[in-house]
Design a protein around this motif. Sequence first.
Motif: not given
Length: 239
Positions: A118-142
Amino acid sequence: MVKGKERLIVAIDTNEFDKAKELIDELDDSVDIFKVGLEQYVSTRGKTIDYLKEKGKKIFLDLKFHDIPNTMKSAVRSAVRDNVWLMTIHVSDLEGMRQCALVAKEEAEKLNIEKPLIVGVTVLTSLSNQDLKDIGCDMTTEELAIKRAKLAKESGIDGIVCSAQEVDKIIQVCGDDFVTVCPGIRPTTSEVGDQKRVVTPSEAINKGAQYLVIGRPITQAINPKQSAINIVKEIESVL
Protein backbone atom coordinates in the motif's frame (compact mmCIF):
# COMPACT_ATOMS: atom_id res chain seq x y z
CA MET A 1 20.99 -8.39 -9.35
CA VAL A 2 17.80 -6.36 -9.75
CA LYS A 3 16.68 -6.18 -13.37
CA GLY A 4 15.25 -3.13 -15.08
CA LYS A 5 11.99 -4.98 -15.72
CA GLU A 6 11.48 -5.22 -11.97
CA ARG A 7 11.55 -1.42 -11.71
CA LEU A 8 9.28 -0.56 -14.64
CA ILE A 9 5.50 -0.20 -14.30
CA VAL A 10 3.58 0.47 -17.50
CA ALA A 11 0.38 2.48 -17.15
CA ILE A 12 -2.44 1.22 -19.35
CA ASP A 13 -3.74 4.51 -20.78
CA THR A 14 -6.87 3.45 -22.60
CA ASN A 15 -10.53 3.09 -21.77
CA GLU A 16 -11.05 0.13 -24.10
CA PHE A 17 -10.46 -3.45 -23.00
CA ASP A 18 -9.53 -4.70 -26.47
CA LYS A 19 -6.81 -2.06 -26.79
CA ALA A 20 -5.56 -2.84 -23.28
CA LYS A 21 -5.46 -6.55 -24.10
CA GLU A 22 -3.56 -5.85 -27.33
CA LEU A 23 -1.03 -3.72 -25.45
CA ILE A 24 -0.53 -6.31 -22.71
CA ASP A 25 0.02 -9.01 -25.33
CA GLU A 26 2.50 -6.87 -27.25
CA LEU A 27 4.50 -6.09 -24.11
CA ASP A 28 4.24 -9.61 -22.70
CA ASP A 29 7.95 -10.44 -22.91
CA SER A 30 9.25 -7.00 -22.00
CA VAL A 31 7.02 -5.83 -19.11
CA ASP A 32 6.11 -7.63 -15.87
CA ILE A 33 4.12 -4.94 -14.02
CA PHE A 34 1.09 -3.04 -15.30
CA LYS A 35 -0.86 -0.18 -13.74
CA VAL A 36 -4.63 -0.13 -13.97
CA GLY A 37 -5.95 3.34 -13.15
CA LEU A 38 -9.36 4.94 -12.81
CA GLU A 39 -10.01 5.36 -16.53
CA GLN A 40 -9.23 1.76 -17.38
CA TYR A 41 -10.82 0.23 -14.27
CA VAL A 42 -14.13 2.07 -14.50
CA SER A 43 -14.56 1.78 -18.26
CA THR A 44 -13.89 -1.98 -18.30
CA ARG A 45 -15.40 -2.69 -14.86
CA GLY A 46 -12.16 -4.31 -13.78
CA LYS A 47 -12.05 -6.75 -16.69
CA THR A 48 -8.39 -5.90 -17.37
CA ILE A 49 -7.47 -7.05 -13.86
CA ASP A 50 -8.69 -10.55 -14.67
CA TYR A 51 -6.77 -10.63 -17.93
CA LEU A 52 -3.53 -9.53 -16.24
CA LYS A 53 -4.00 -12.34 -13.72
CA GLU A 54 -4.37 -14.84 -16.57
CA LYS A 55 -1.10 -13.56 -18.01
CA GLY A 56 0.68 -13.88 -14.67
CA LYS A 57 1.47 -10.17 -14.45
CA LYS A 58 1.88 -8.05 -11.33
CA ILE A 59 -1.00 -5.61 -10.94
CA PHE A 60 -0.70 -2.06 -9.66
CA LEU A 61 -4.26 -0.98 -8.83
CA ASP A 62 -4.08 2.81 -8.92
CA LEU A 63 -7.50 3.98 -7.75
CA LYS A 64 -6.15 6.39 -5.11
CA PHE A 65 -8.69 5.55 -2.41
CA HIS A 66 -9.64 8.66 -0.41
CA ASP A 67 -12.64 8.56 1.89
CA ILE A 68 -13.65 8.09 5.52
CA PRO A 69 -11.66 5.31 7.27
CA ASN A 70 -14.43 2.71 7.22
CA THR A 71 -14.96 3.08 3.46
CA MET A 72 -11.20 3.03 2.86
CA LYS A 73 -10.86 -0.21 4.84
CA SER A 74 -13.59 -1.88 2.79
CA ALA A 75 -11.97 -0.76 -0.46
CA VAL A 76 -8.55 -2.01 0.64
CA ARG A 77 -10.03 -5.34 1.73
CA SER A 78 -11.65 -5.78 -1.68
CA ALA A 79 -8.38 -4.95 -3.44
CA VAL A 80 -6.57 -7.57 -1.36
CA ARG A 81 -9.17 -10.14 -2.42
CA ASP A 82 -8.39 -9.23 -6.03
CA ASN A 83 -4.79 -10.31 -5.27
CA VAL A 84 -3.23 -7.14 -6.62
CA TRP A 85 0.48 -6.53 -6.05
CA LEU A 86 0.28 -2.84 -5.16
CA MET A 87 -2.46 -0.30 -4.51
CA THR A 88 -2.69 3.42 -3.84
CA ILE A 89 -4.47 5.45 -1.22
CA HIS A 90 -4.22 9.18 -0.68
CA VAL A 91 -2.10 10.24 2.28
CA SER A 92 -4.73 11.42 4.74
CA ASP A 93 -5.31 11.08 8.48
CA LEU A 94 -2.84 8.96 10.43
CA GLU A 95 -5.40 6.63 12.01
CA GLY A 96 -7.21 6.04 8.73
CA MET A 97 -3.99 4.94 7.04
CA ARG A 98 -3.12 2.73 10.01
CA GLN A 99 -6.44 0.96 9.66
CA CYS A 100 -5.81 0.40 5.93
CA ALA A 101 -2.42 -1.15 6.68
CA LEU A 102 -3.93 -3.38 9.35
CA VAL A 103 -6.89 -4.60 7.30
CA ALA A 104 -4.59 -5.43 4.36
CA LYS A 105 -2.42 -7.57 6.62
CA GLU A 106 -5.40 -9.30 8.22
CA GLU A 107 -7.16 -10.04 4.92
CA ALA A 108 -4.00 -11.37 3.28
CA GLU A 109 -3.36 -13.70 6.23
CA LYS A 110 -6.97 -14.85 6.13
CA LEU A 111 -6.66 -15.70 2.42
CA ASN A 112 -3.13 -17.08 2.84
CA ILE A 113 -1.75 -14.82 0.12
CA GLU A 114 1.06 -12.29 0.02
CA LYS A 115 0.00 -8.91 1.36
CA PRO A 116 -0.11 -6.29 -1.38
CA LEU A 117 1.93 -3.14 -0.96
CA ILE A 118 0.00 0.00 0.00
CA VAL A 119 1.51 3.31 -1.07
CA GLY A 120 0.21 6.77 -0.27
CA VAL A 121 -0.11 9.49 -2.89
CA THR A 122 1.73 12.58 -1.63
CA VAL A 123 1.39 15.33 -4.27
CA LEU A 124 0.19 14.62 -7.80
CA THR A 125 2.91 15.22 -10.39
CA SER A 126 0.46 17.37 -12.37
CA LEU A 127 0.50 19.96 -9.55
CA SER A 128 2.89 22.90 -9.35
CA ASN A 129 3.77 25.24 -6.48
CA GLN A 130 1.30 27.75 -7.90
CA ASP A 131 -1.44 25.12 -7.98
CA LEU A 132 -0.90 24.52 -4.26
CA LYS A 133 -1.09 28.26 -3.56
CA ASP A 134 -4.34 28.42 -5.51
CA ILE A 135 -5.93 25.90 -3.12
CA GLY A 136 -4.64 27.63 0.01
CA CYS A 137 -1.49 25.60 0.74
CA ASP A 138 1.56 27.68 1.69
CA MET A 139 4.04 24.83 1.15
CA THR A 140 5.99 23.97 -1.98
CA THR A 141 5.28 20.66 -3.69
CA GLU A 142 8.52 19.30 -2.24
CA GLU A 143 7.77 20.43 1.32
CA LEU A 144 4.27 18.98 1.21
CA ALA A 145 5.46 15.70 -0.31
CA ILE A 146 8.09 15.25 2.41
CA LYS A 147 5.61 16.07 5.18
CA ARG A 148 3.07 13.60 3.83
CA ALA A 149 5.74 10.95 3.31
CA LYS A 150 6.69 11.18 6.99
CA LEU A 151 3.03 10.77 7.95
CA ALA A 152 2.67 7.76 5.67
CA LYS A 153 5.77 6.16 7.17
CA GLU A 154 4.43 6.68 10.70
CA SER A 155 1.09 5.11 9.76
CA GLY A 156 2.67 1.79 8.78
CA ILE A 157 1.79 1.70 5.09
CA ASP A 158 4.55 0.46 2.80
CA GLY A 159 5.56 3.57 0.92
CA ILE A 160 4.50 6.54 -1.14
CA VAL A 161 3.92 7.85 -4.64
CA CYS A 162 5.94 10.97 -5.31
CA SER A 163 7.75 12.89 -8.01
CA ALA A 164 11.29 11.70 -8.63
CA GLN A 165 12.30 15.34 -8.16
CA GLU A 166 11.93 14.94 -4.39
CA VAL A 167 12.41 11.19 -3.98
CA ASP A 168 16.01 11.49 -2.75
CA LYS A 169 14.97 13.85 0.03
CA ILE A 170 12.10 11.56 1.03
CA ILE A 171 14.48 8.60 1.24
CA GLN A 172 16.74 10.66 3.53
CA VAL A 173 13.93 11.12 6.07
CA CYS A 174 12.02 7.83 5.59
CA GLY A 175 14.80 5.35 4.81
CA ASP A 176 15.58 3.33 1.70
CA ASP A 177 13.33 0.47 2.83
CA PHE A 178 10.32 2.75 2.32
CA VAL A 179 8.81 1.97 -1.10
CA THR A 180 8.96 4.84 -3.59
CA VAL A 181 6.83 4.82 -6.73
CA CYS A 182 7.49 7.66 -9.17
CA PRO A 183 5.18 8.72 -12.01
CA GLY A 184 5.90 11.67 -14.29
CA ILE A 185 8.83 9.81 -15.87
CA ARG A 186 9.64 10.93 -19.39
CA PRO A 187 12.55 9.80 -21.57
CA THR A 188 14.32 12.77 -23.16
CA THR A 189 12.69 11.98 -26.52
CA SER A 190 9.12 12.13 -25.13
CA GLU A 191 6.70 15.01 -24.76
CA VAL A 192 5.93 16.21 -21.23
CA GLY A 193 2.16 16.24 -21.77
CA ASP A 194 0.11 17.28 -18.72
CA GLN A 195 2.90 16.53 -16.27
CA LYS A 196 4.63 19.52 -14.66
CA ARG A 197 7.39 17.81 -12.64
CA VAL A 198 9.10 15.31 -14.89
CA VAL A 199 12.35 13.35 -14.65
CA THR A 200 14.08 10.92 -17.03
CA PRO A 201 14.27 7.20 -16.10
CA SER A 202 18.02 7.27 -15.40
CA GLU A 203 17.74 10.44 -13.32
CA ALA A 204 14.93 8.91 -11.27
CA ILE A 205 16.89 5.72 -10.55
CA ASN A 206 19.98 7.75 -9.63
CA LYS A 207 17.87 9.69 -7.14
CA GLY A 208 16.81 6.42 -5.50
CA ALA A 209 13.38 5.75 -7.00
CA GLN A 210 12.44 2.08 -6.70
CA TYR A 211 9.61 1.89 -9.24
CA LEU A 212 9.00 4.07 -12.31
CA VAL A 213 5.50 4.50 -13.72
CA ILE A 214 5.56 5.19 -17.44
CA GLY A 215 2.53 5.38 -19.70
CA ARG A 216 2.32 7.38 -22.91
CA PRO A 217 6.04 7.23 -23.85
CA ILE A 218 5.46 3.47 -24.20
CA THR A 219 1.75 3.00 -24.87
CA GLN A 220 1.54 5.71 -27.55
CA ALA A 221 4.87 4.93 -29.18
CA ILE A 222 5.01 3.66 -32.75
CA ASN A 223 6.67 0.53 -31.34
CA PRO A 224 5.61 0.13 -27.67
CA LYS A 225 7.67 -3.02 -27.15
CA GLN A 226 10.88 -1.40 -28.36
CA SER A 227 10.19 1.69 -26.27
CA ALA A 228 9.80 -0.50 -23.18
CA ILE A 229 13.01 -2.37 -23.99
CA ASN A 230 14.90 0.92 -24.43
CA ILE A 231 13.66 2.22 -21.07
CA VAL A 232 14.61 -1.02 -19.33
CA LYS A 233 18.09 -0.71 -20.82
CA GLU A 234 18.33 2.89 -19.60
CA ILE A 235 17.31 1.80 -16.09
CA GLU A 236 19.86 -1.01 -16.08
CA SER A 237 22.60 1.33 -17.25
CA VAL A 238 22.53 3.10 -13.89
CA LEU A 239 21.67 0.23 -11.54
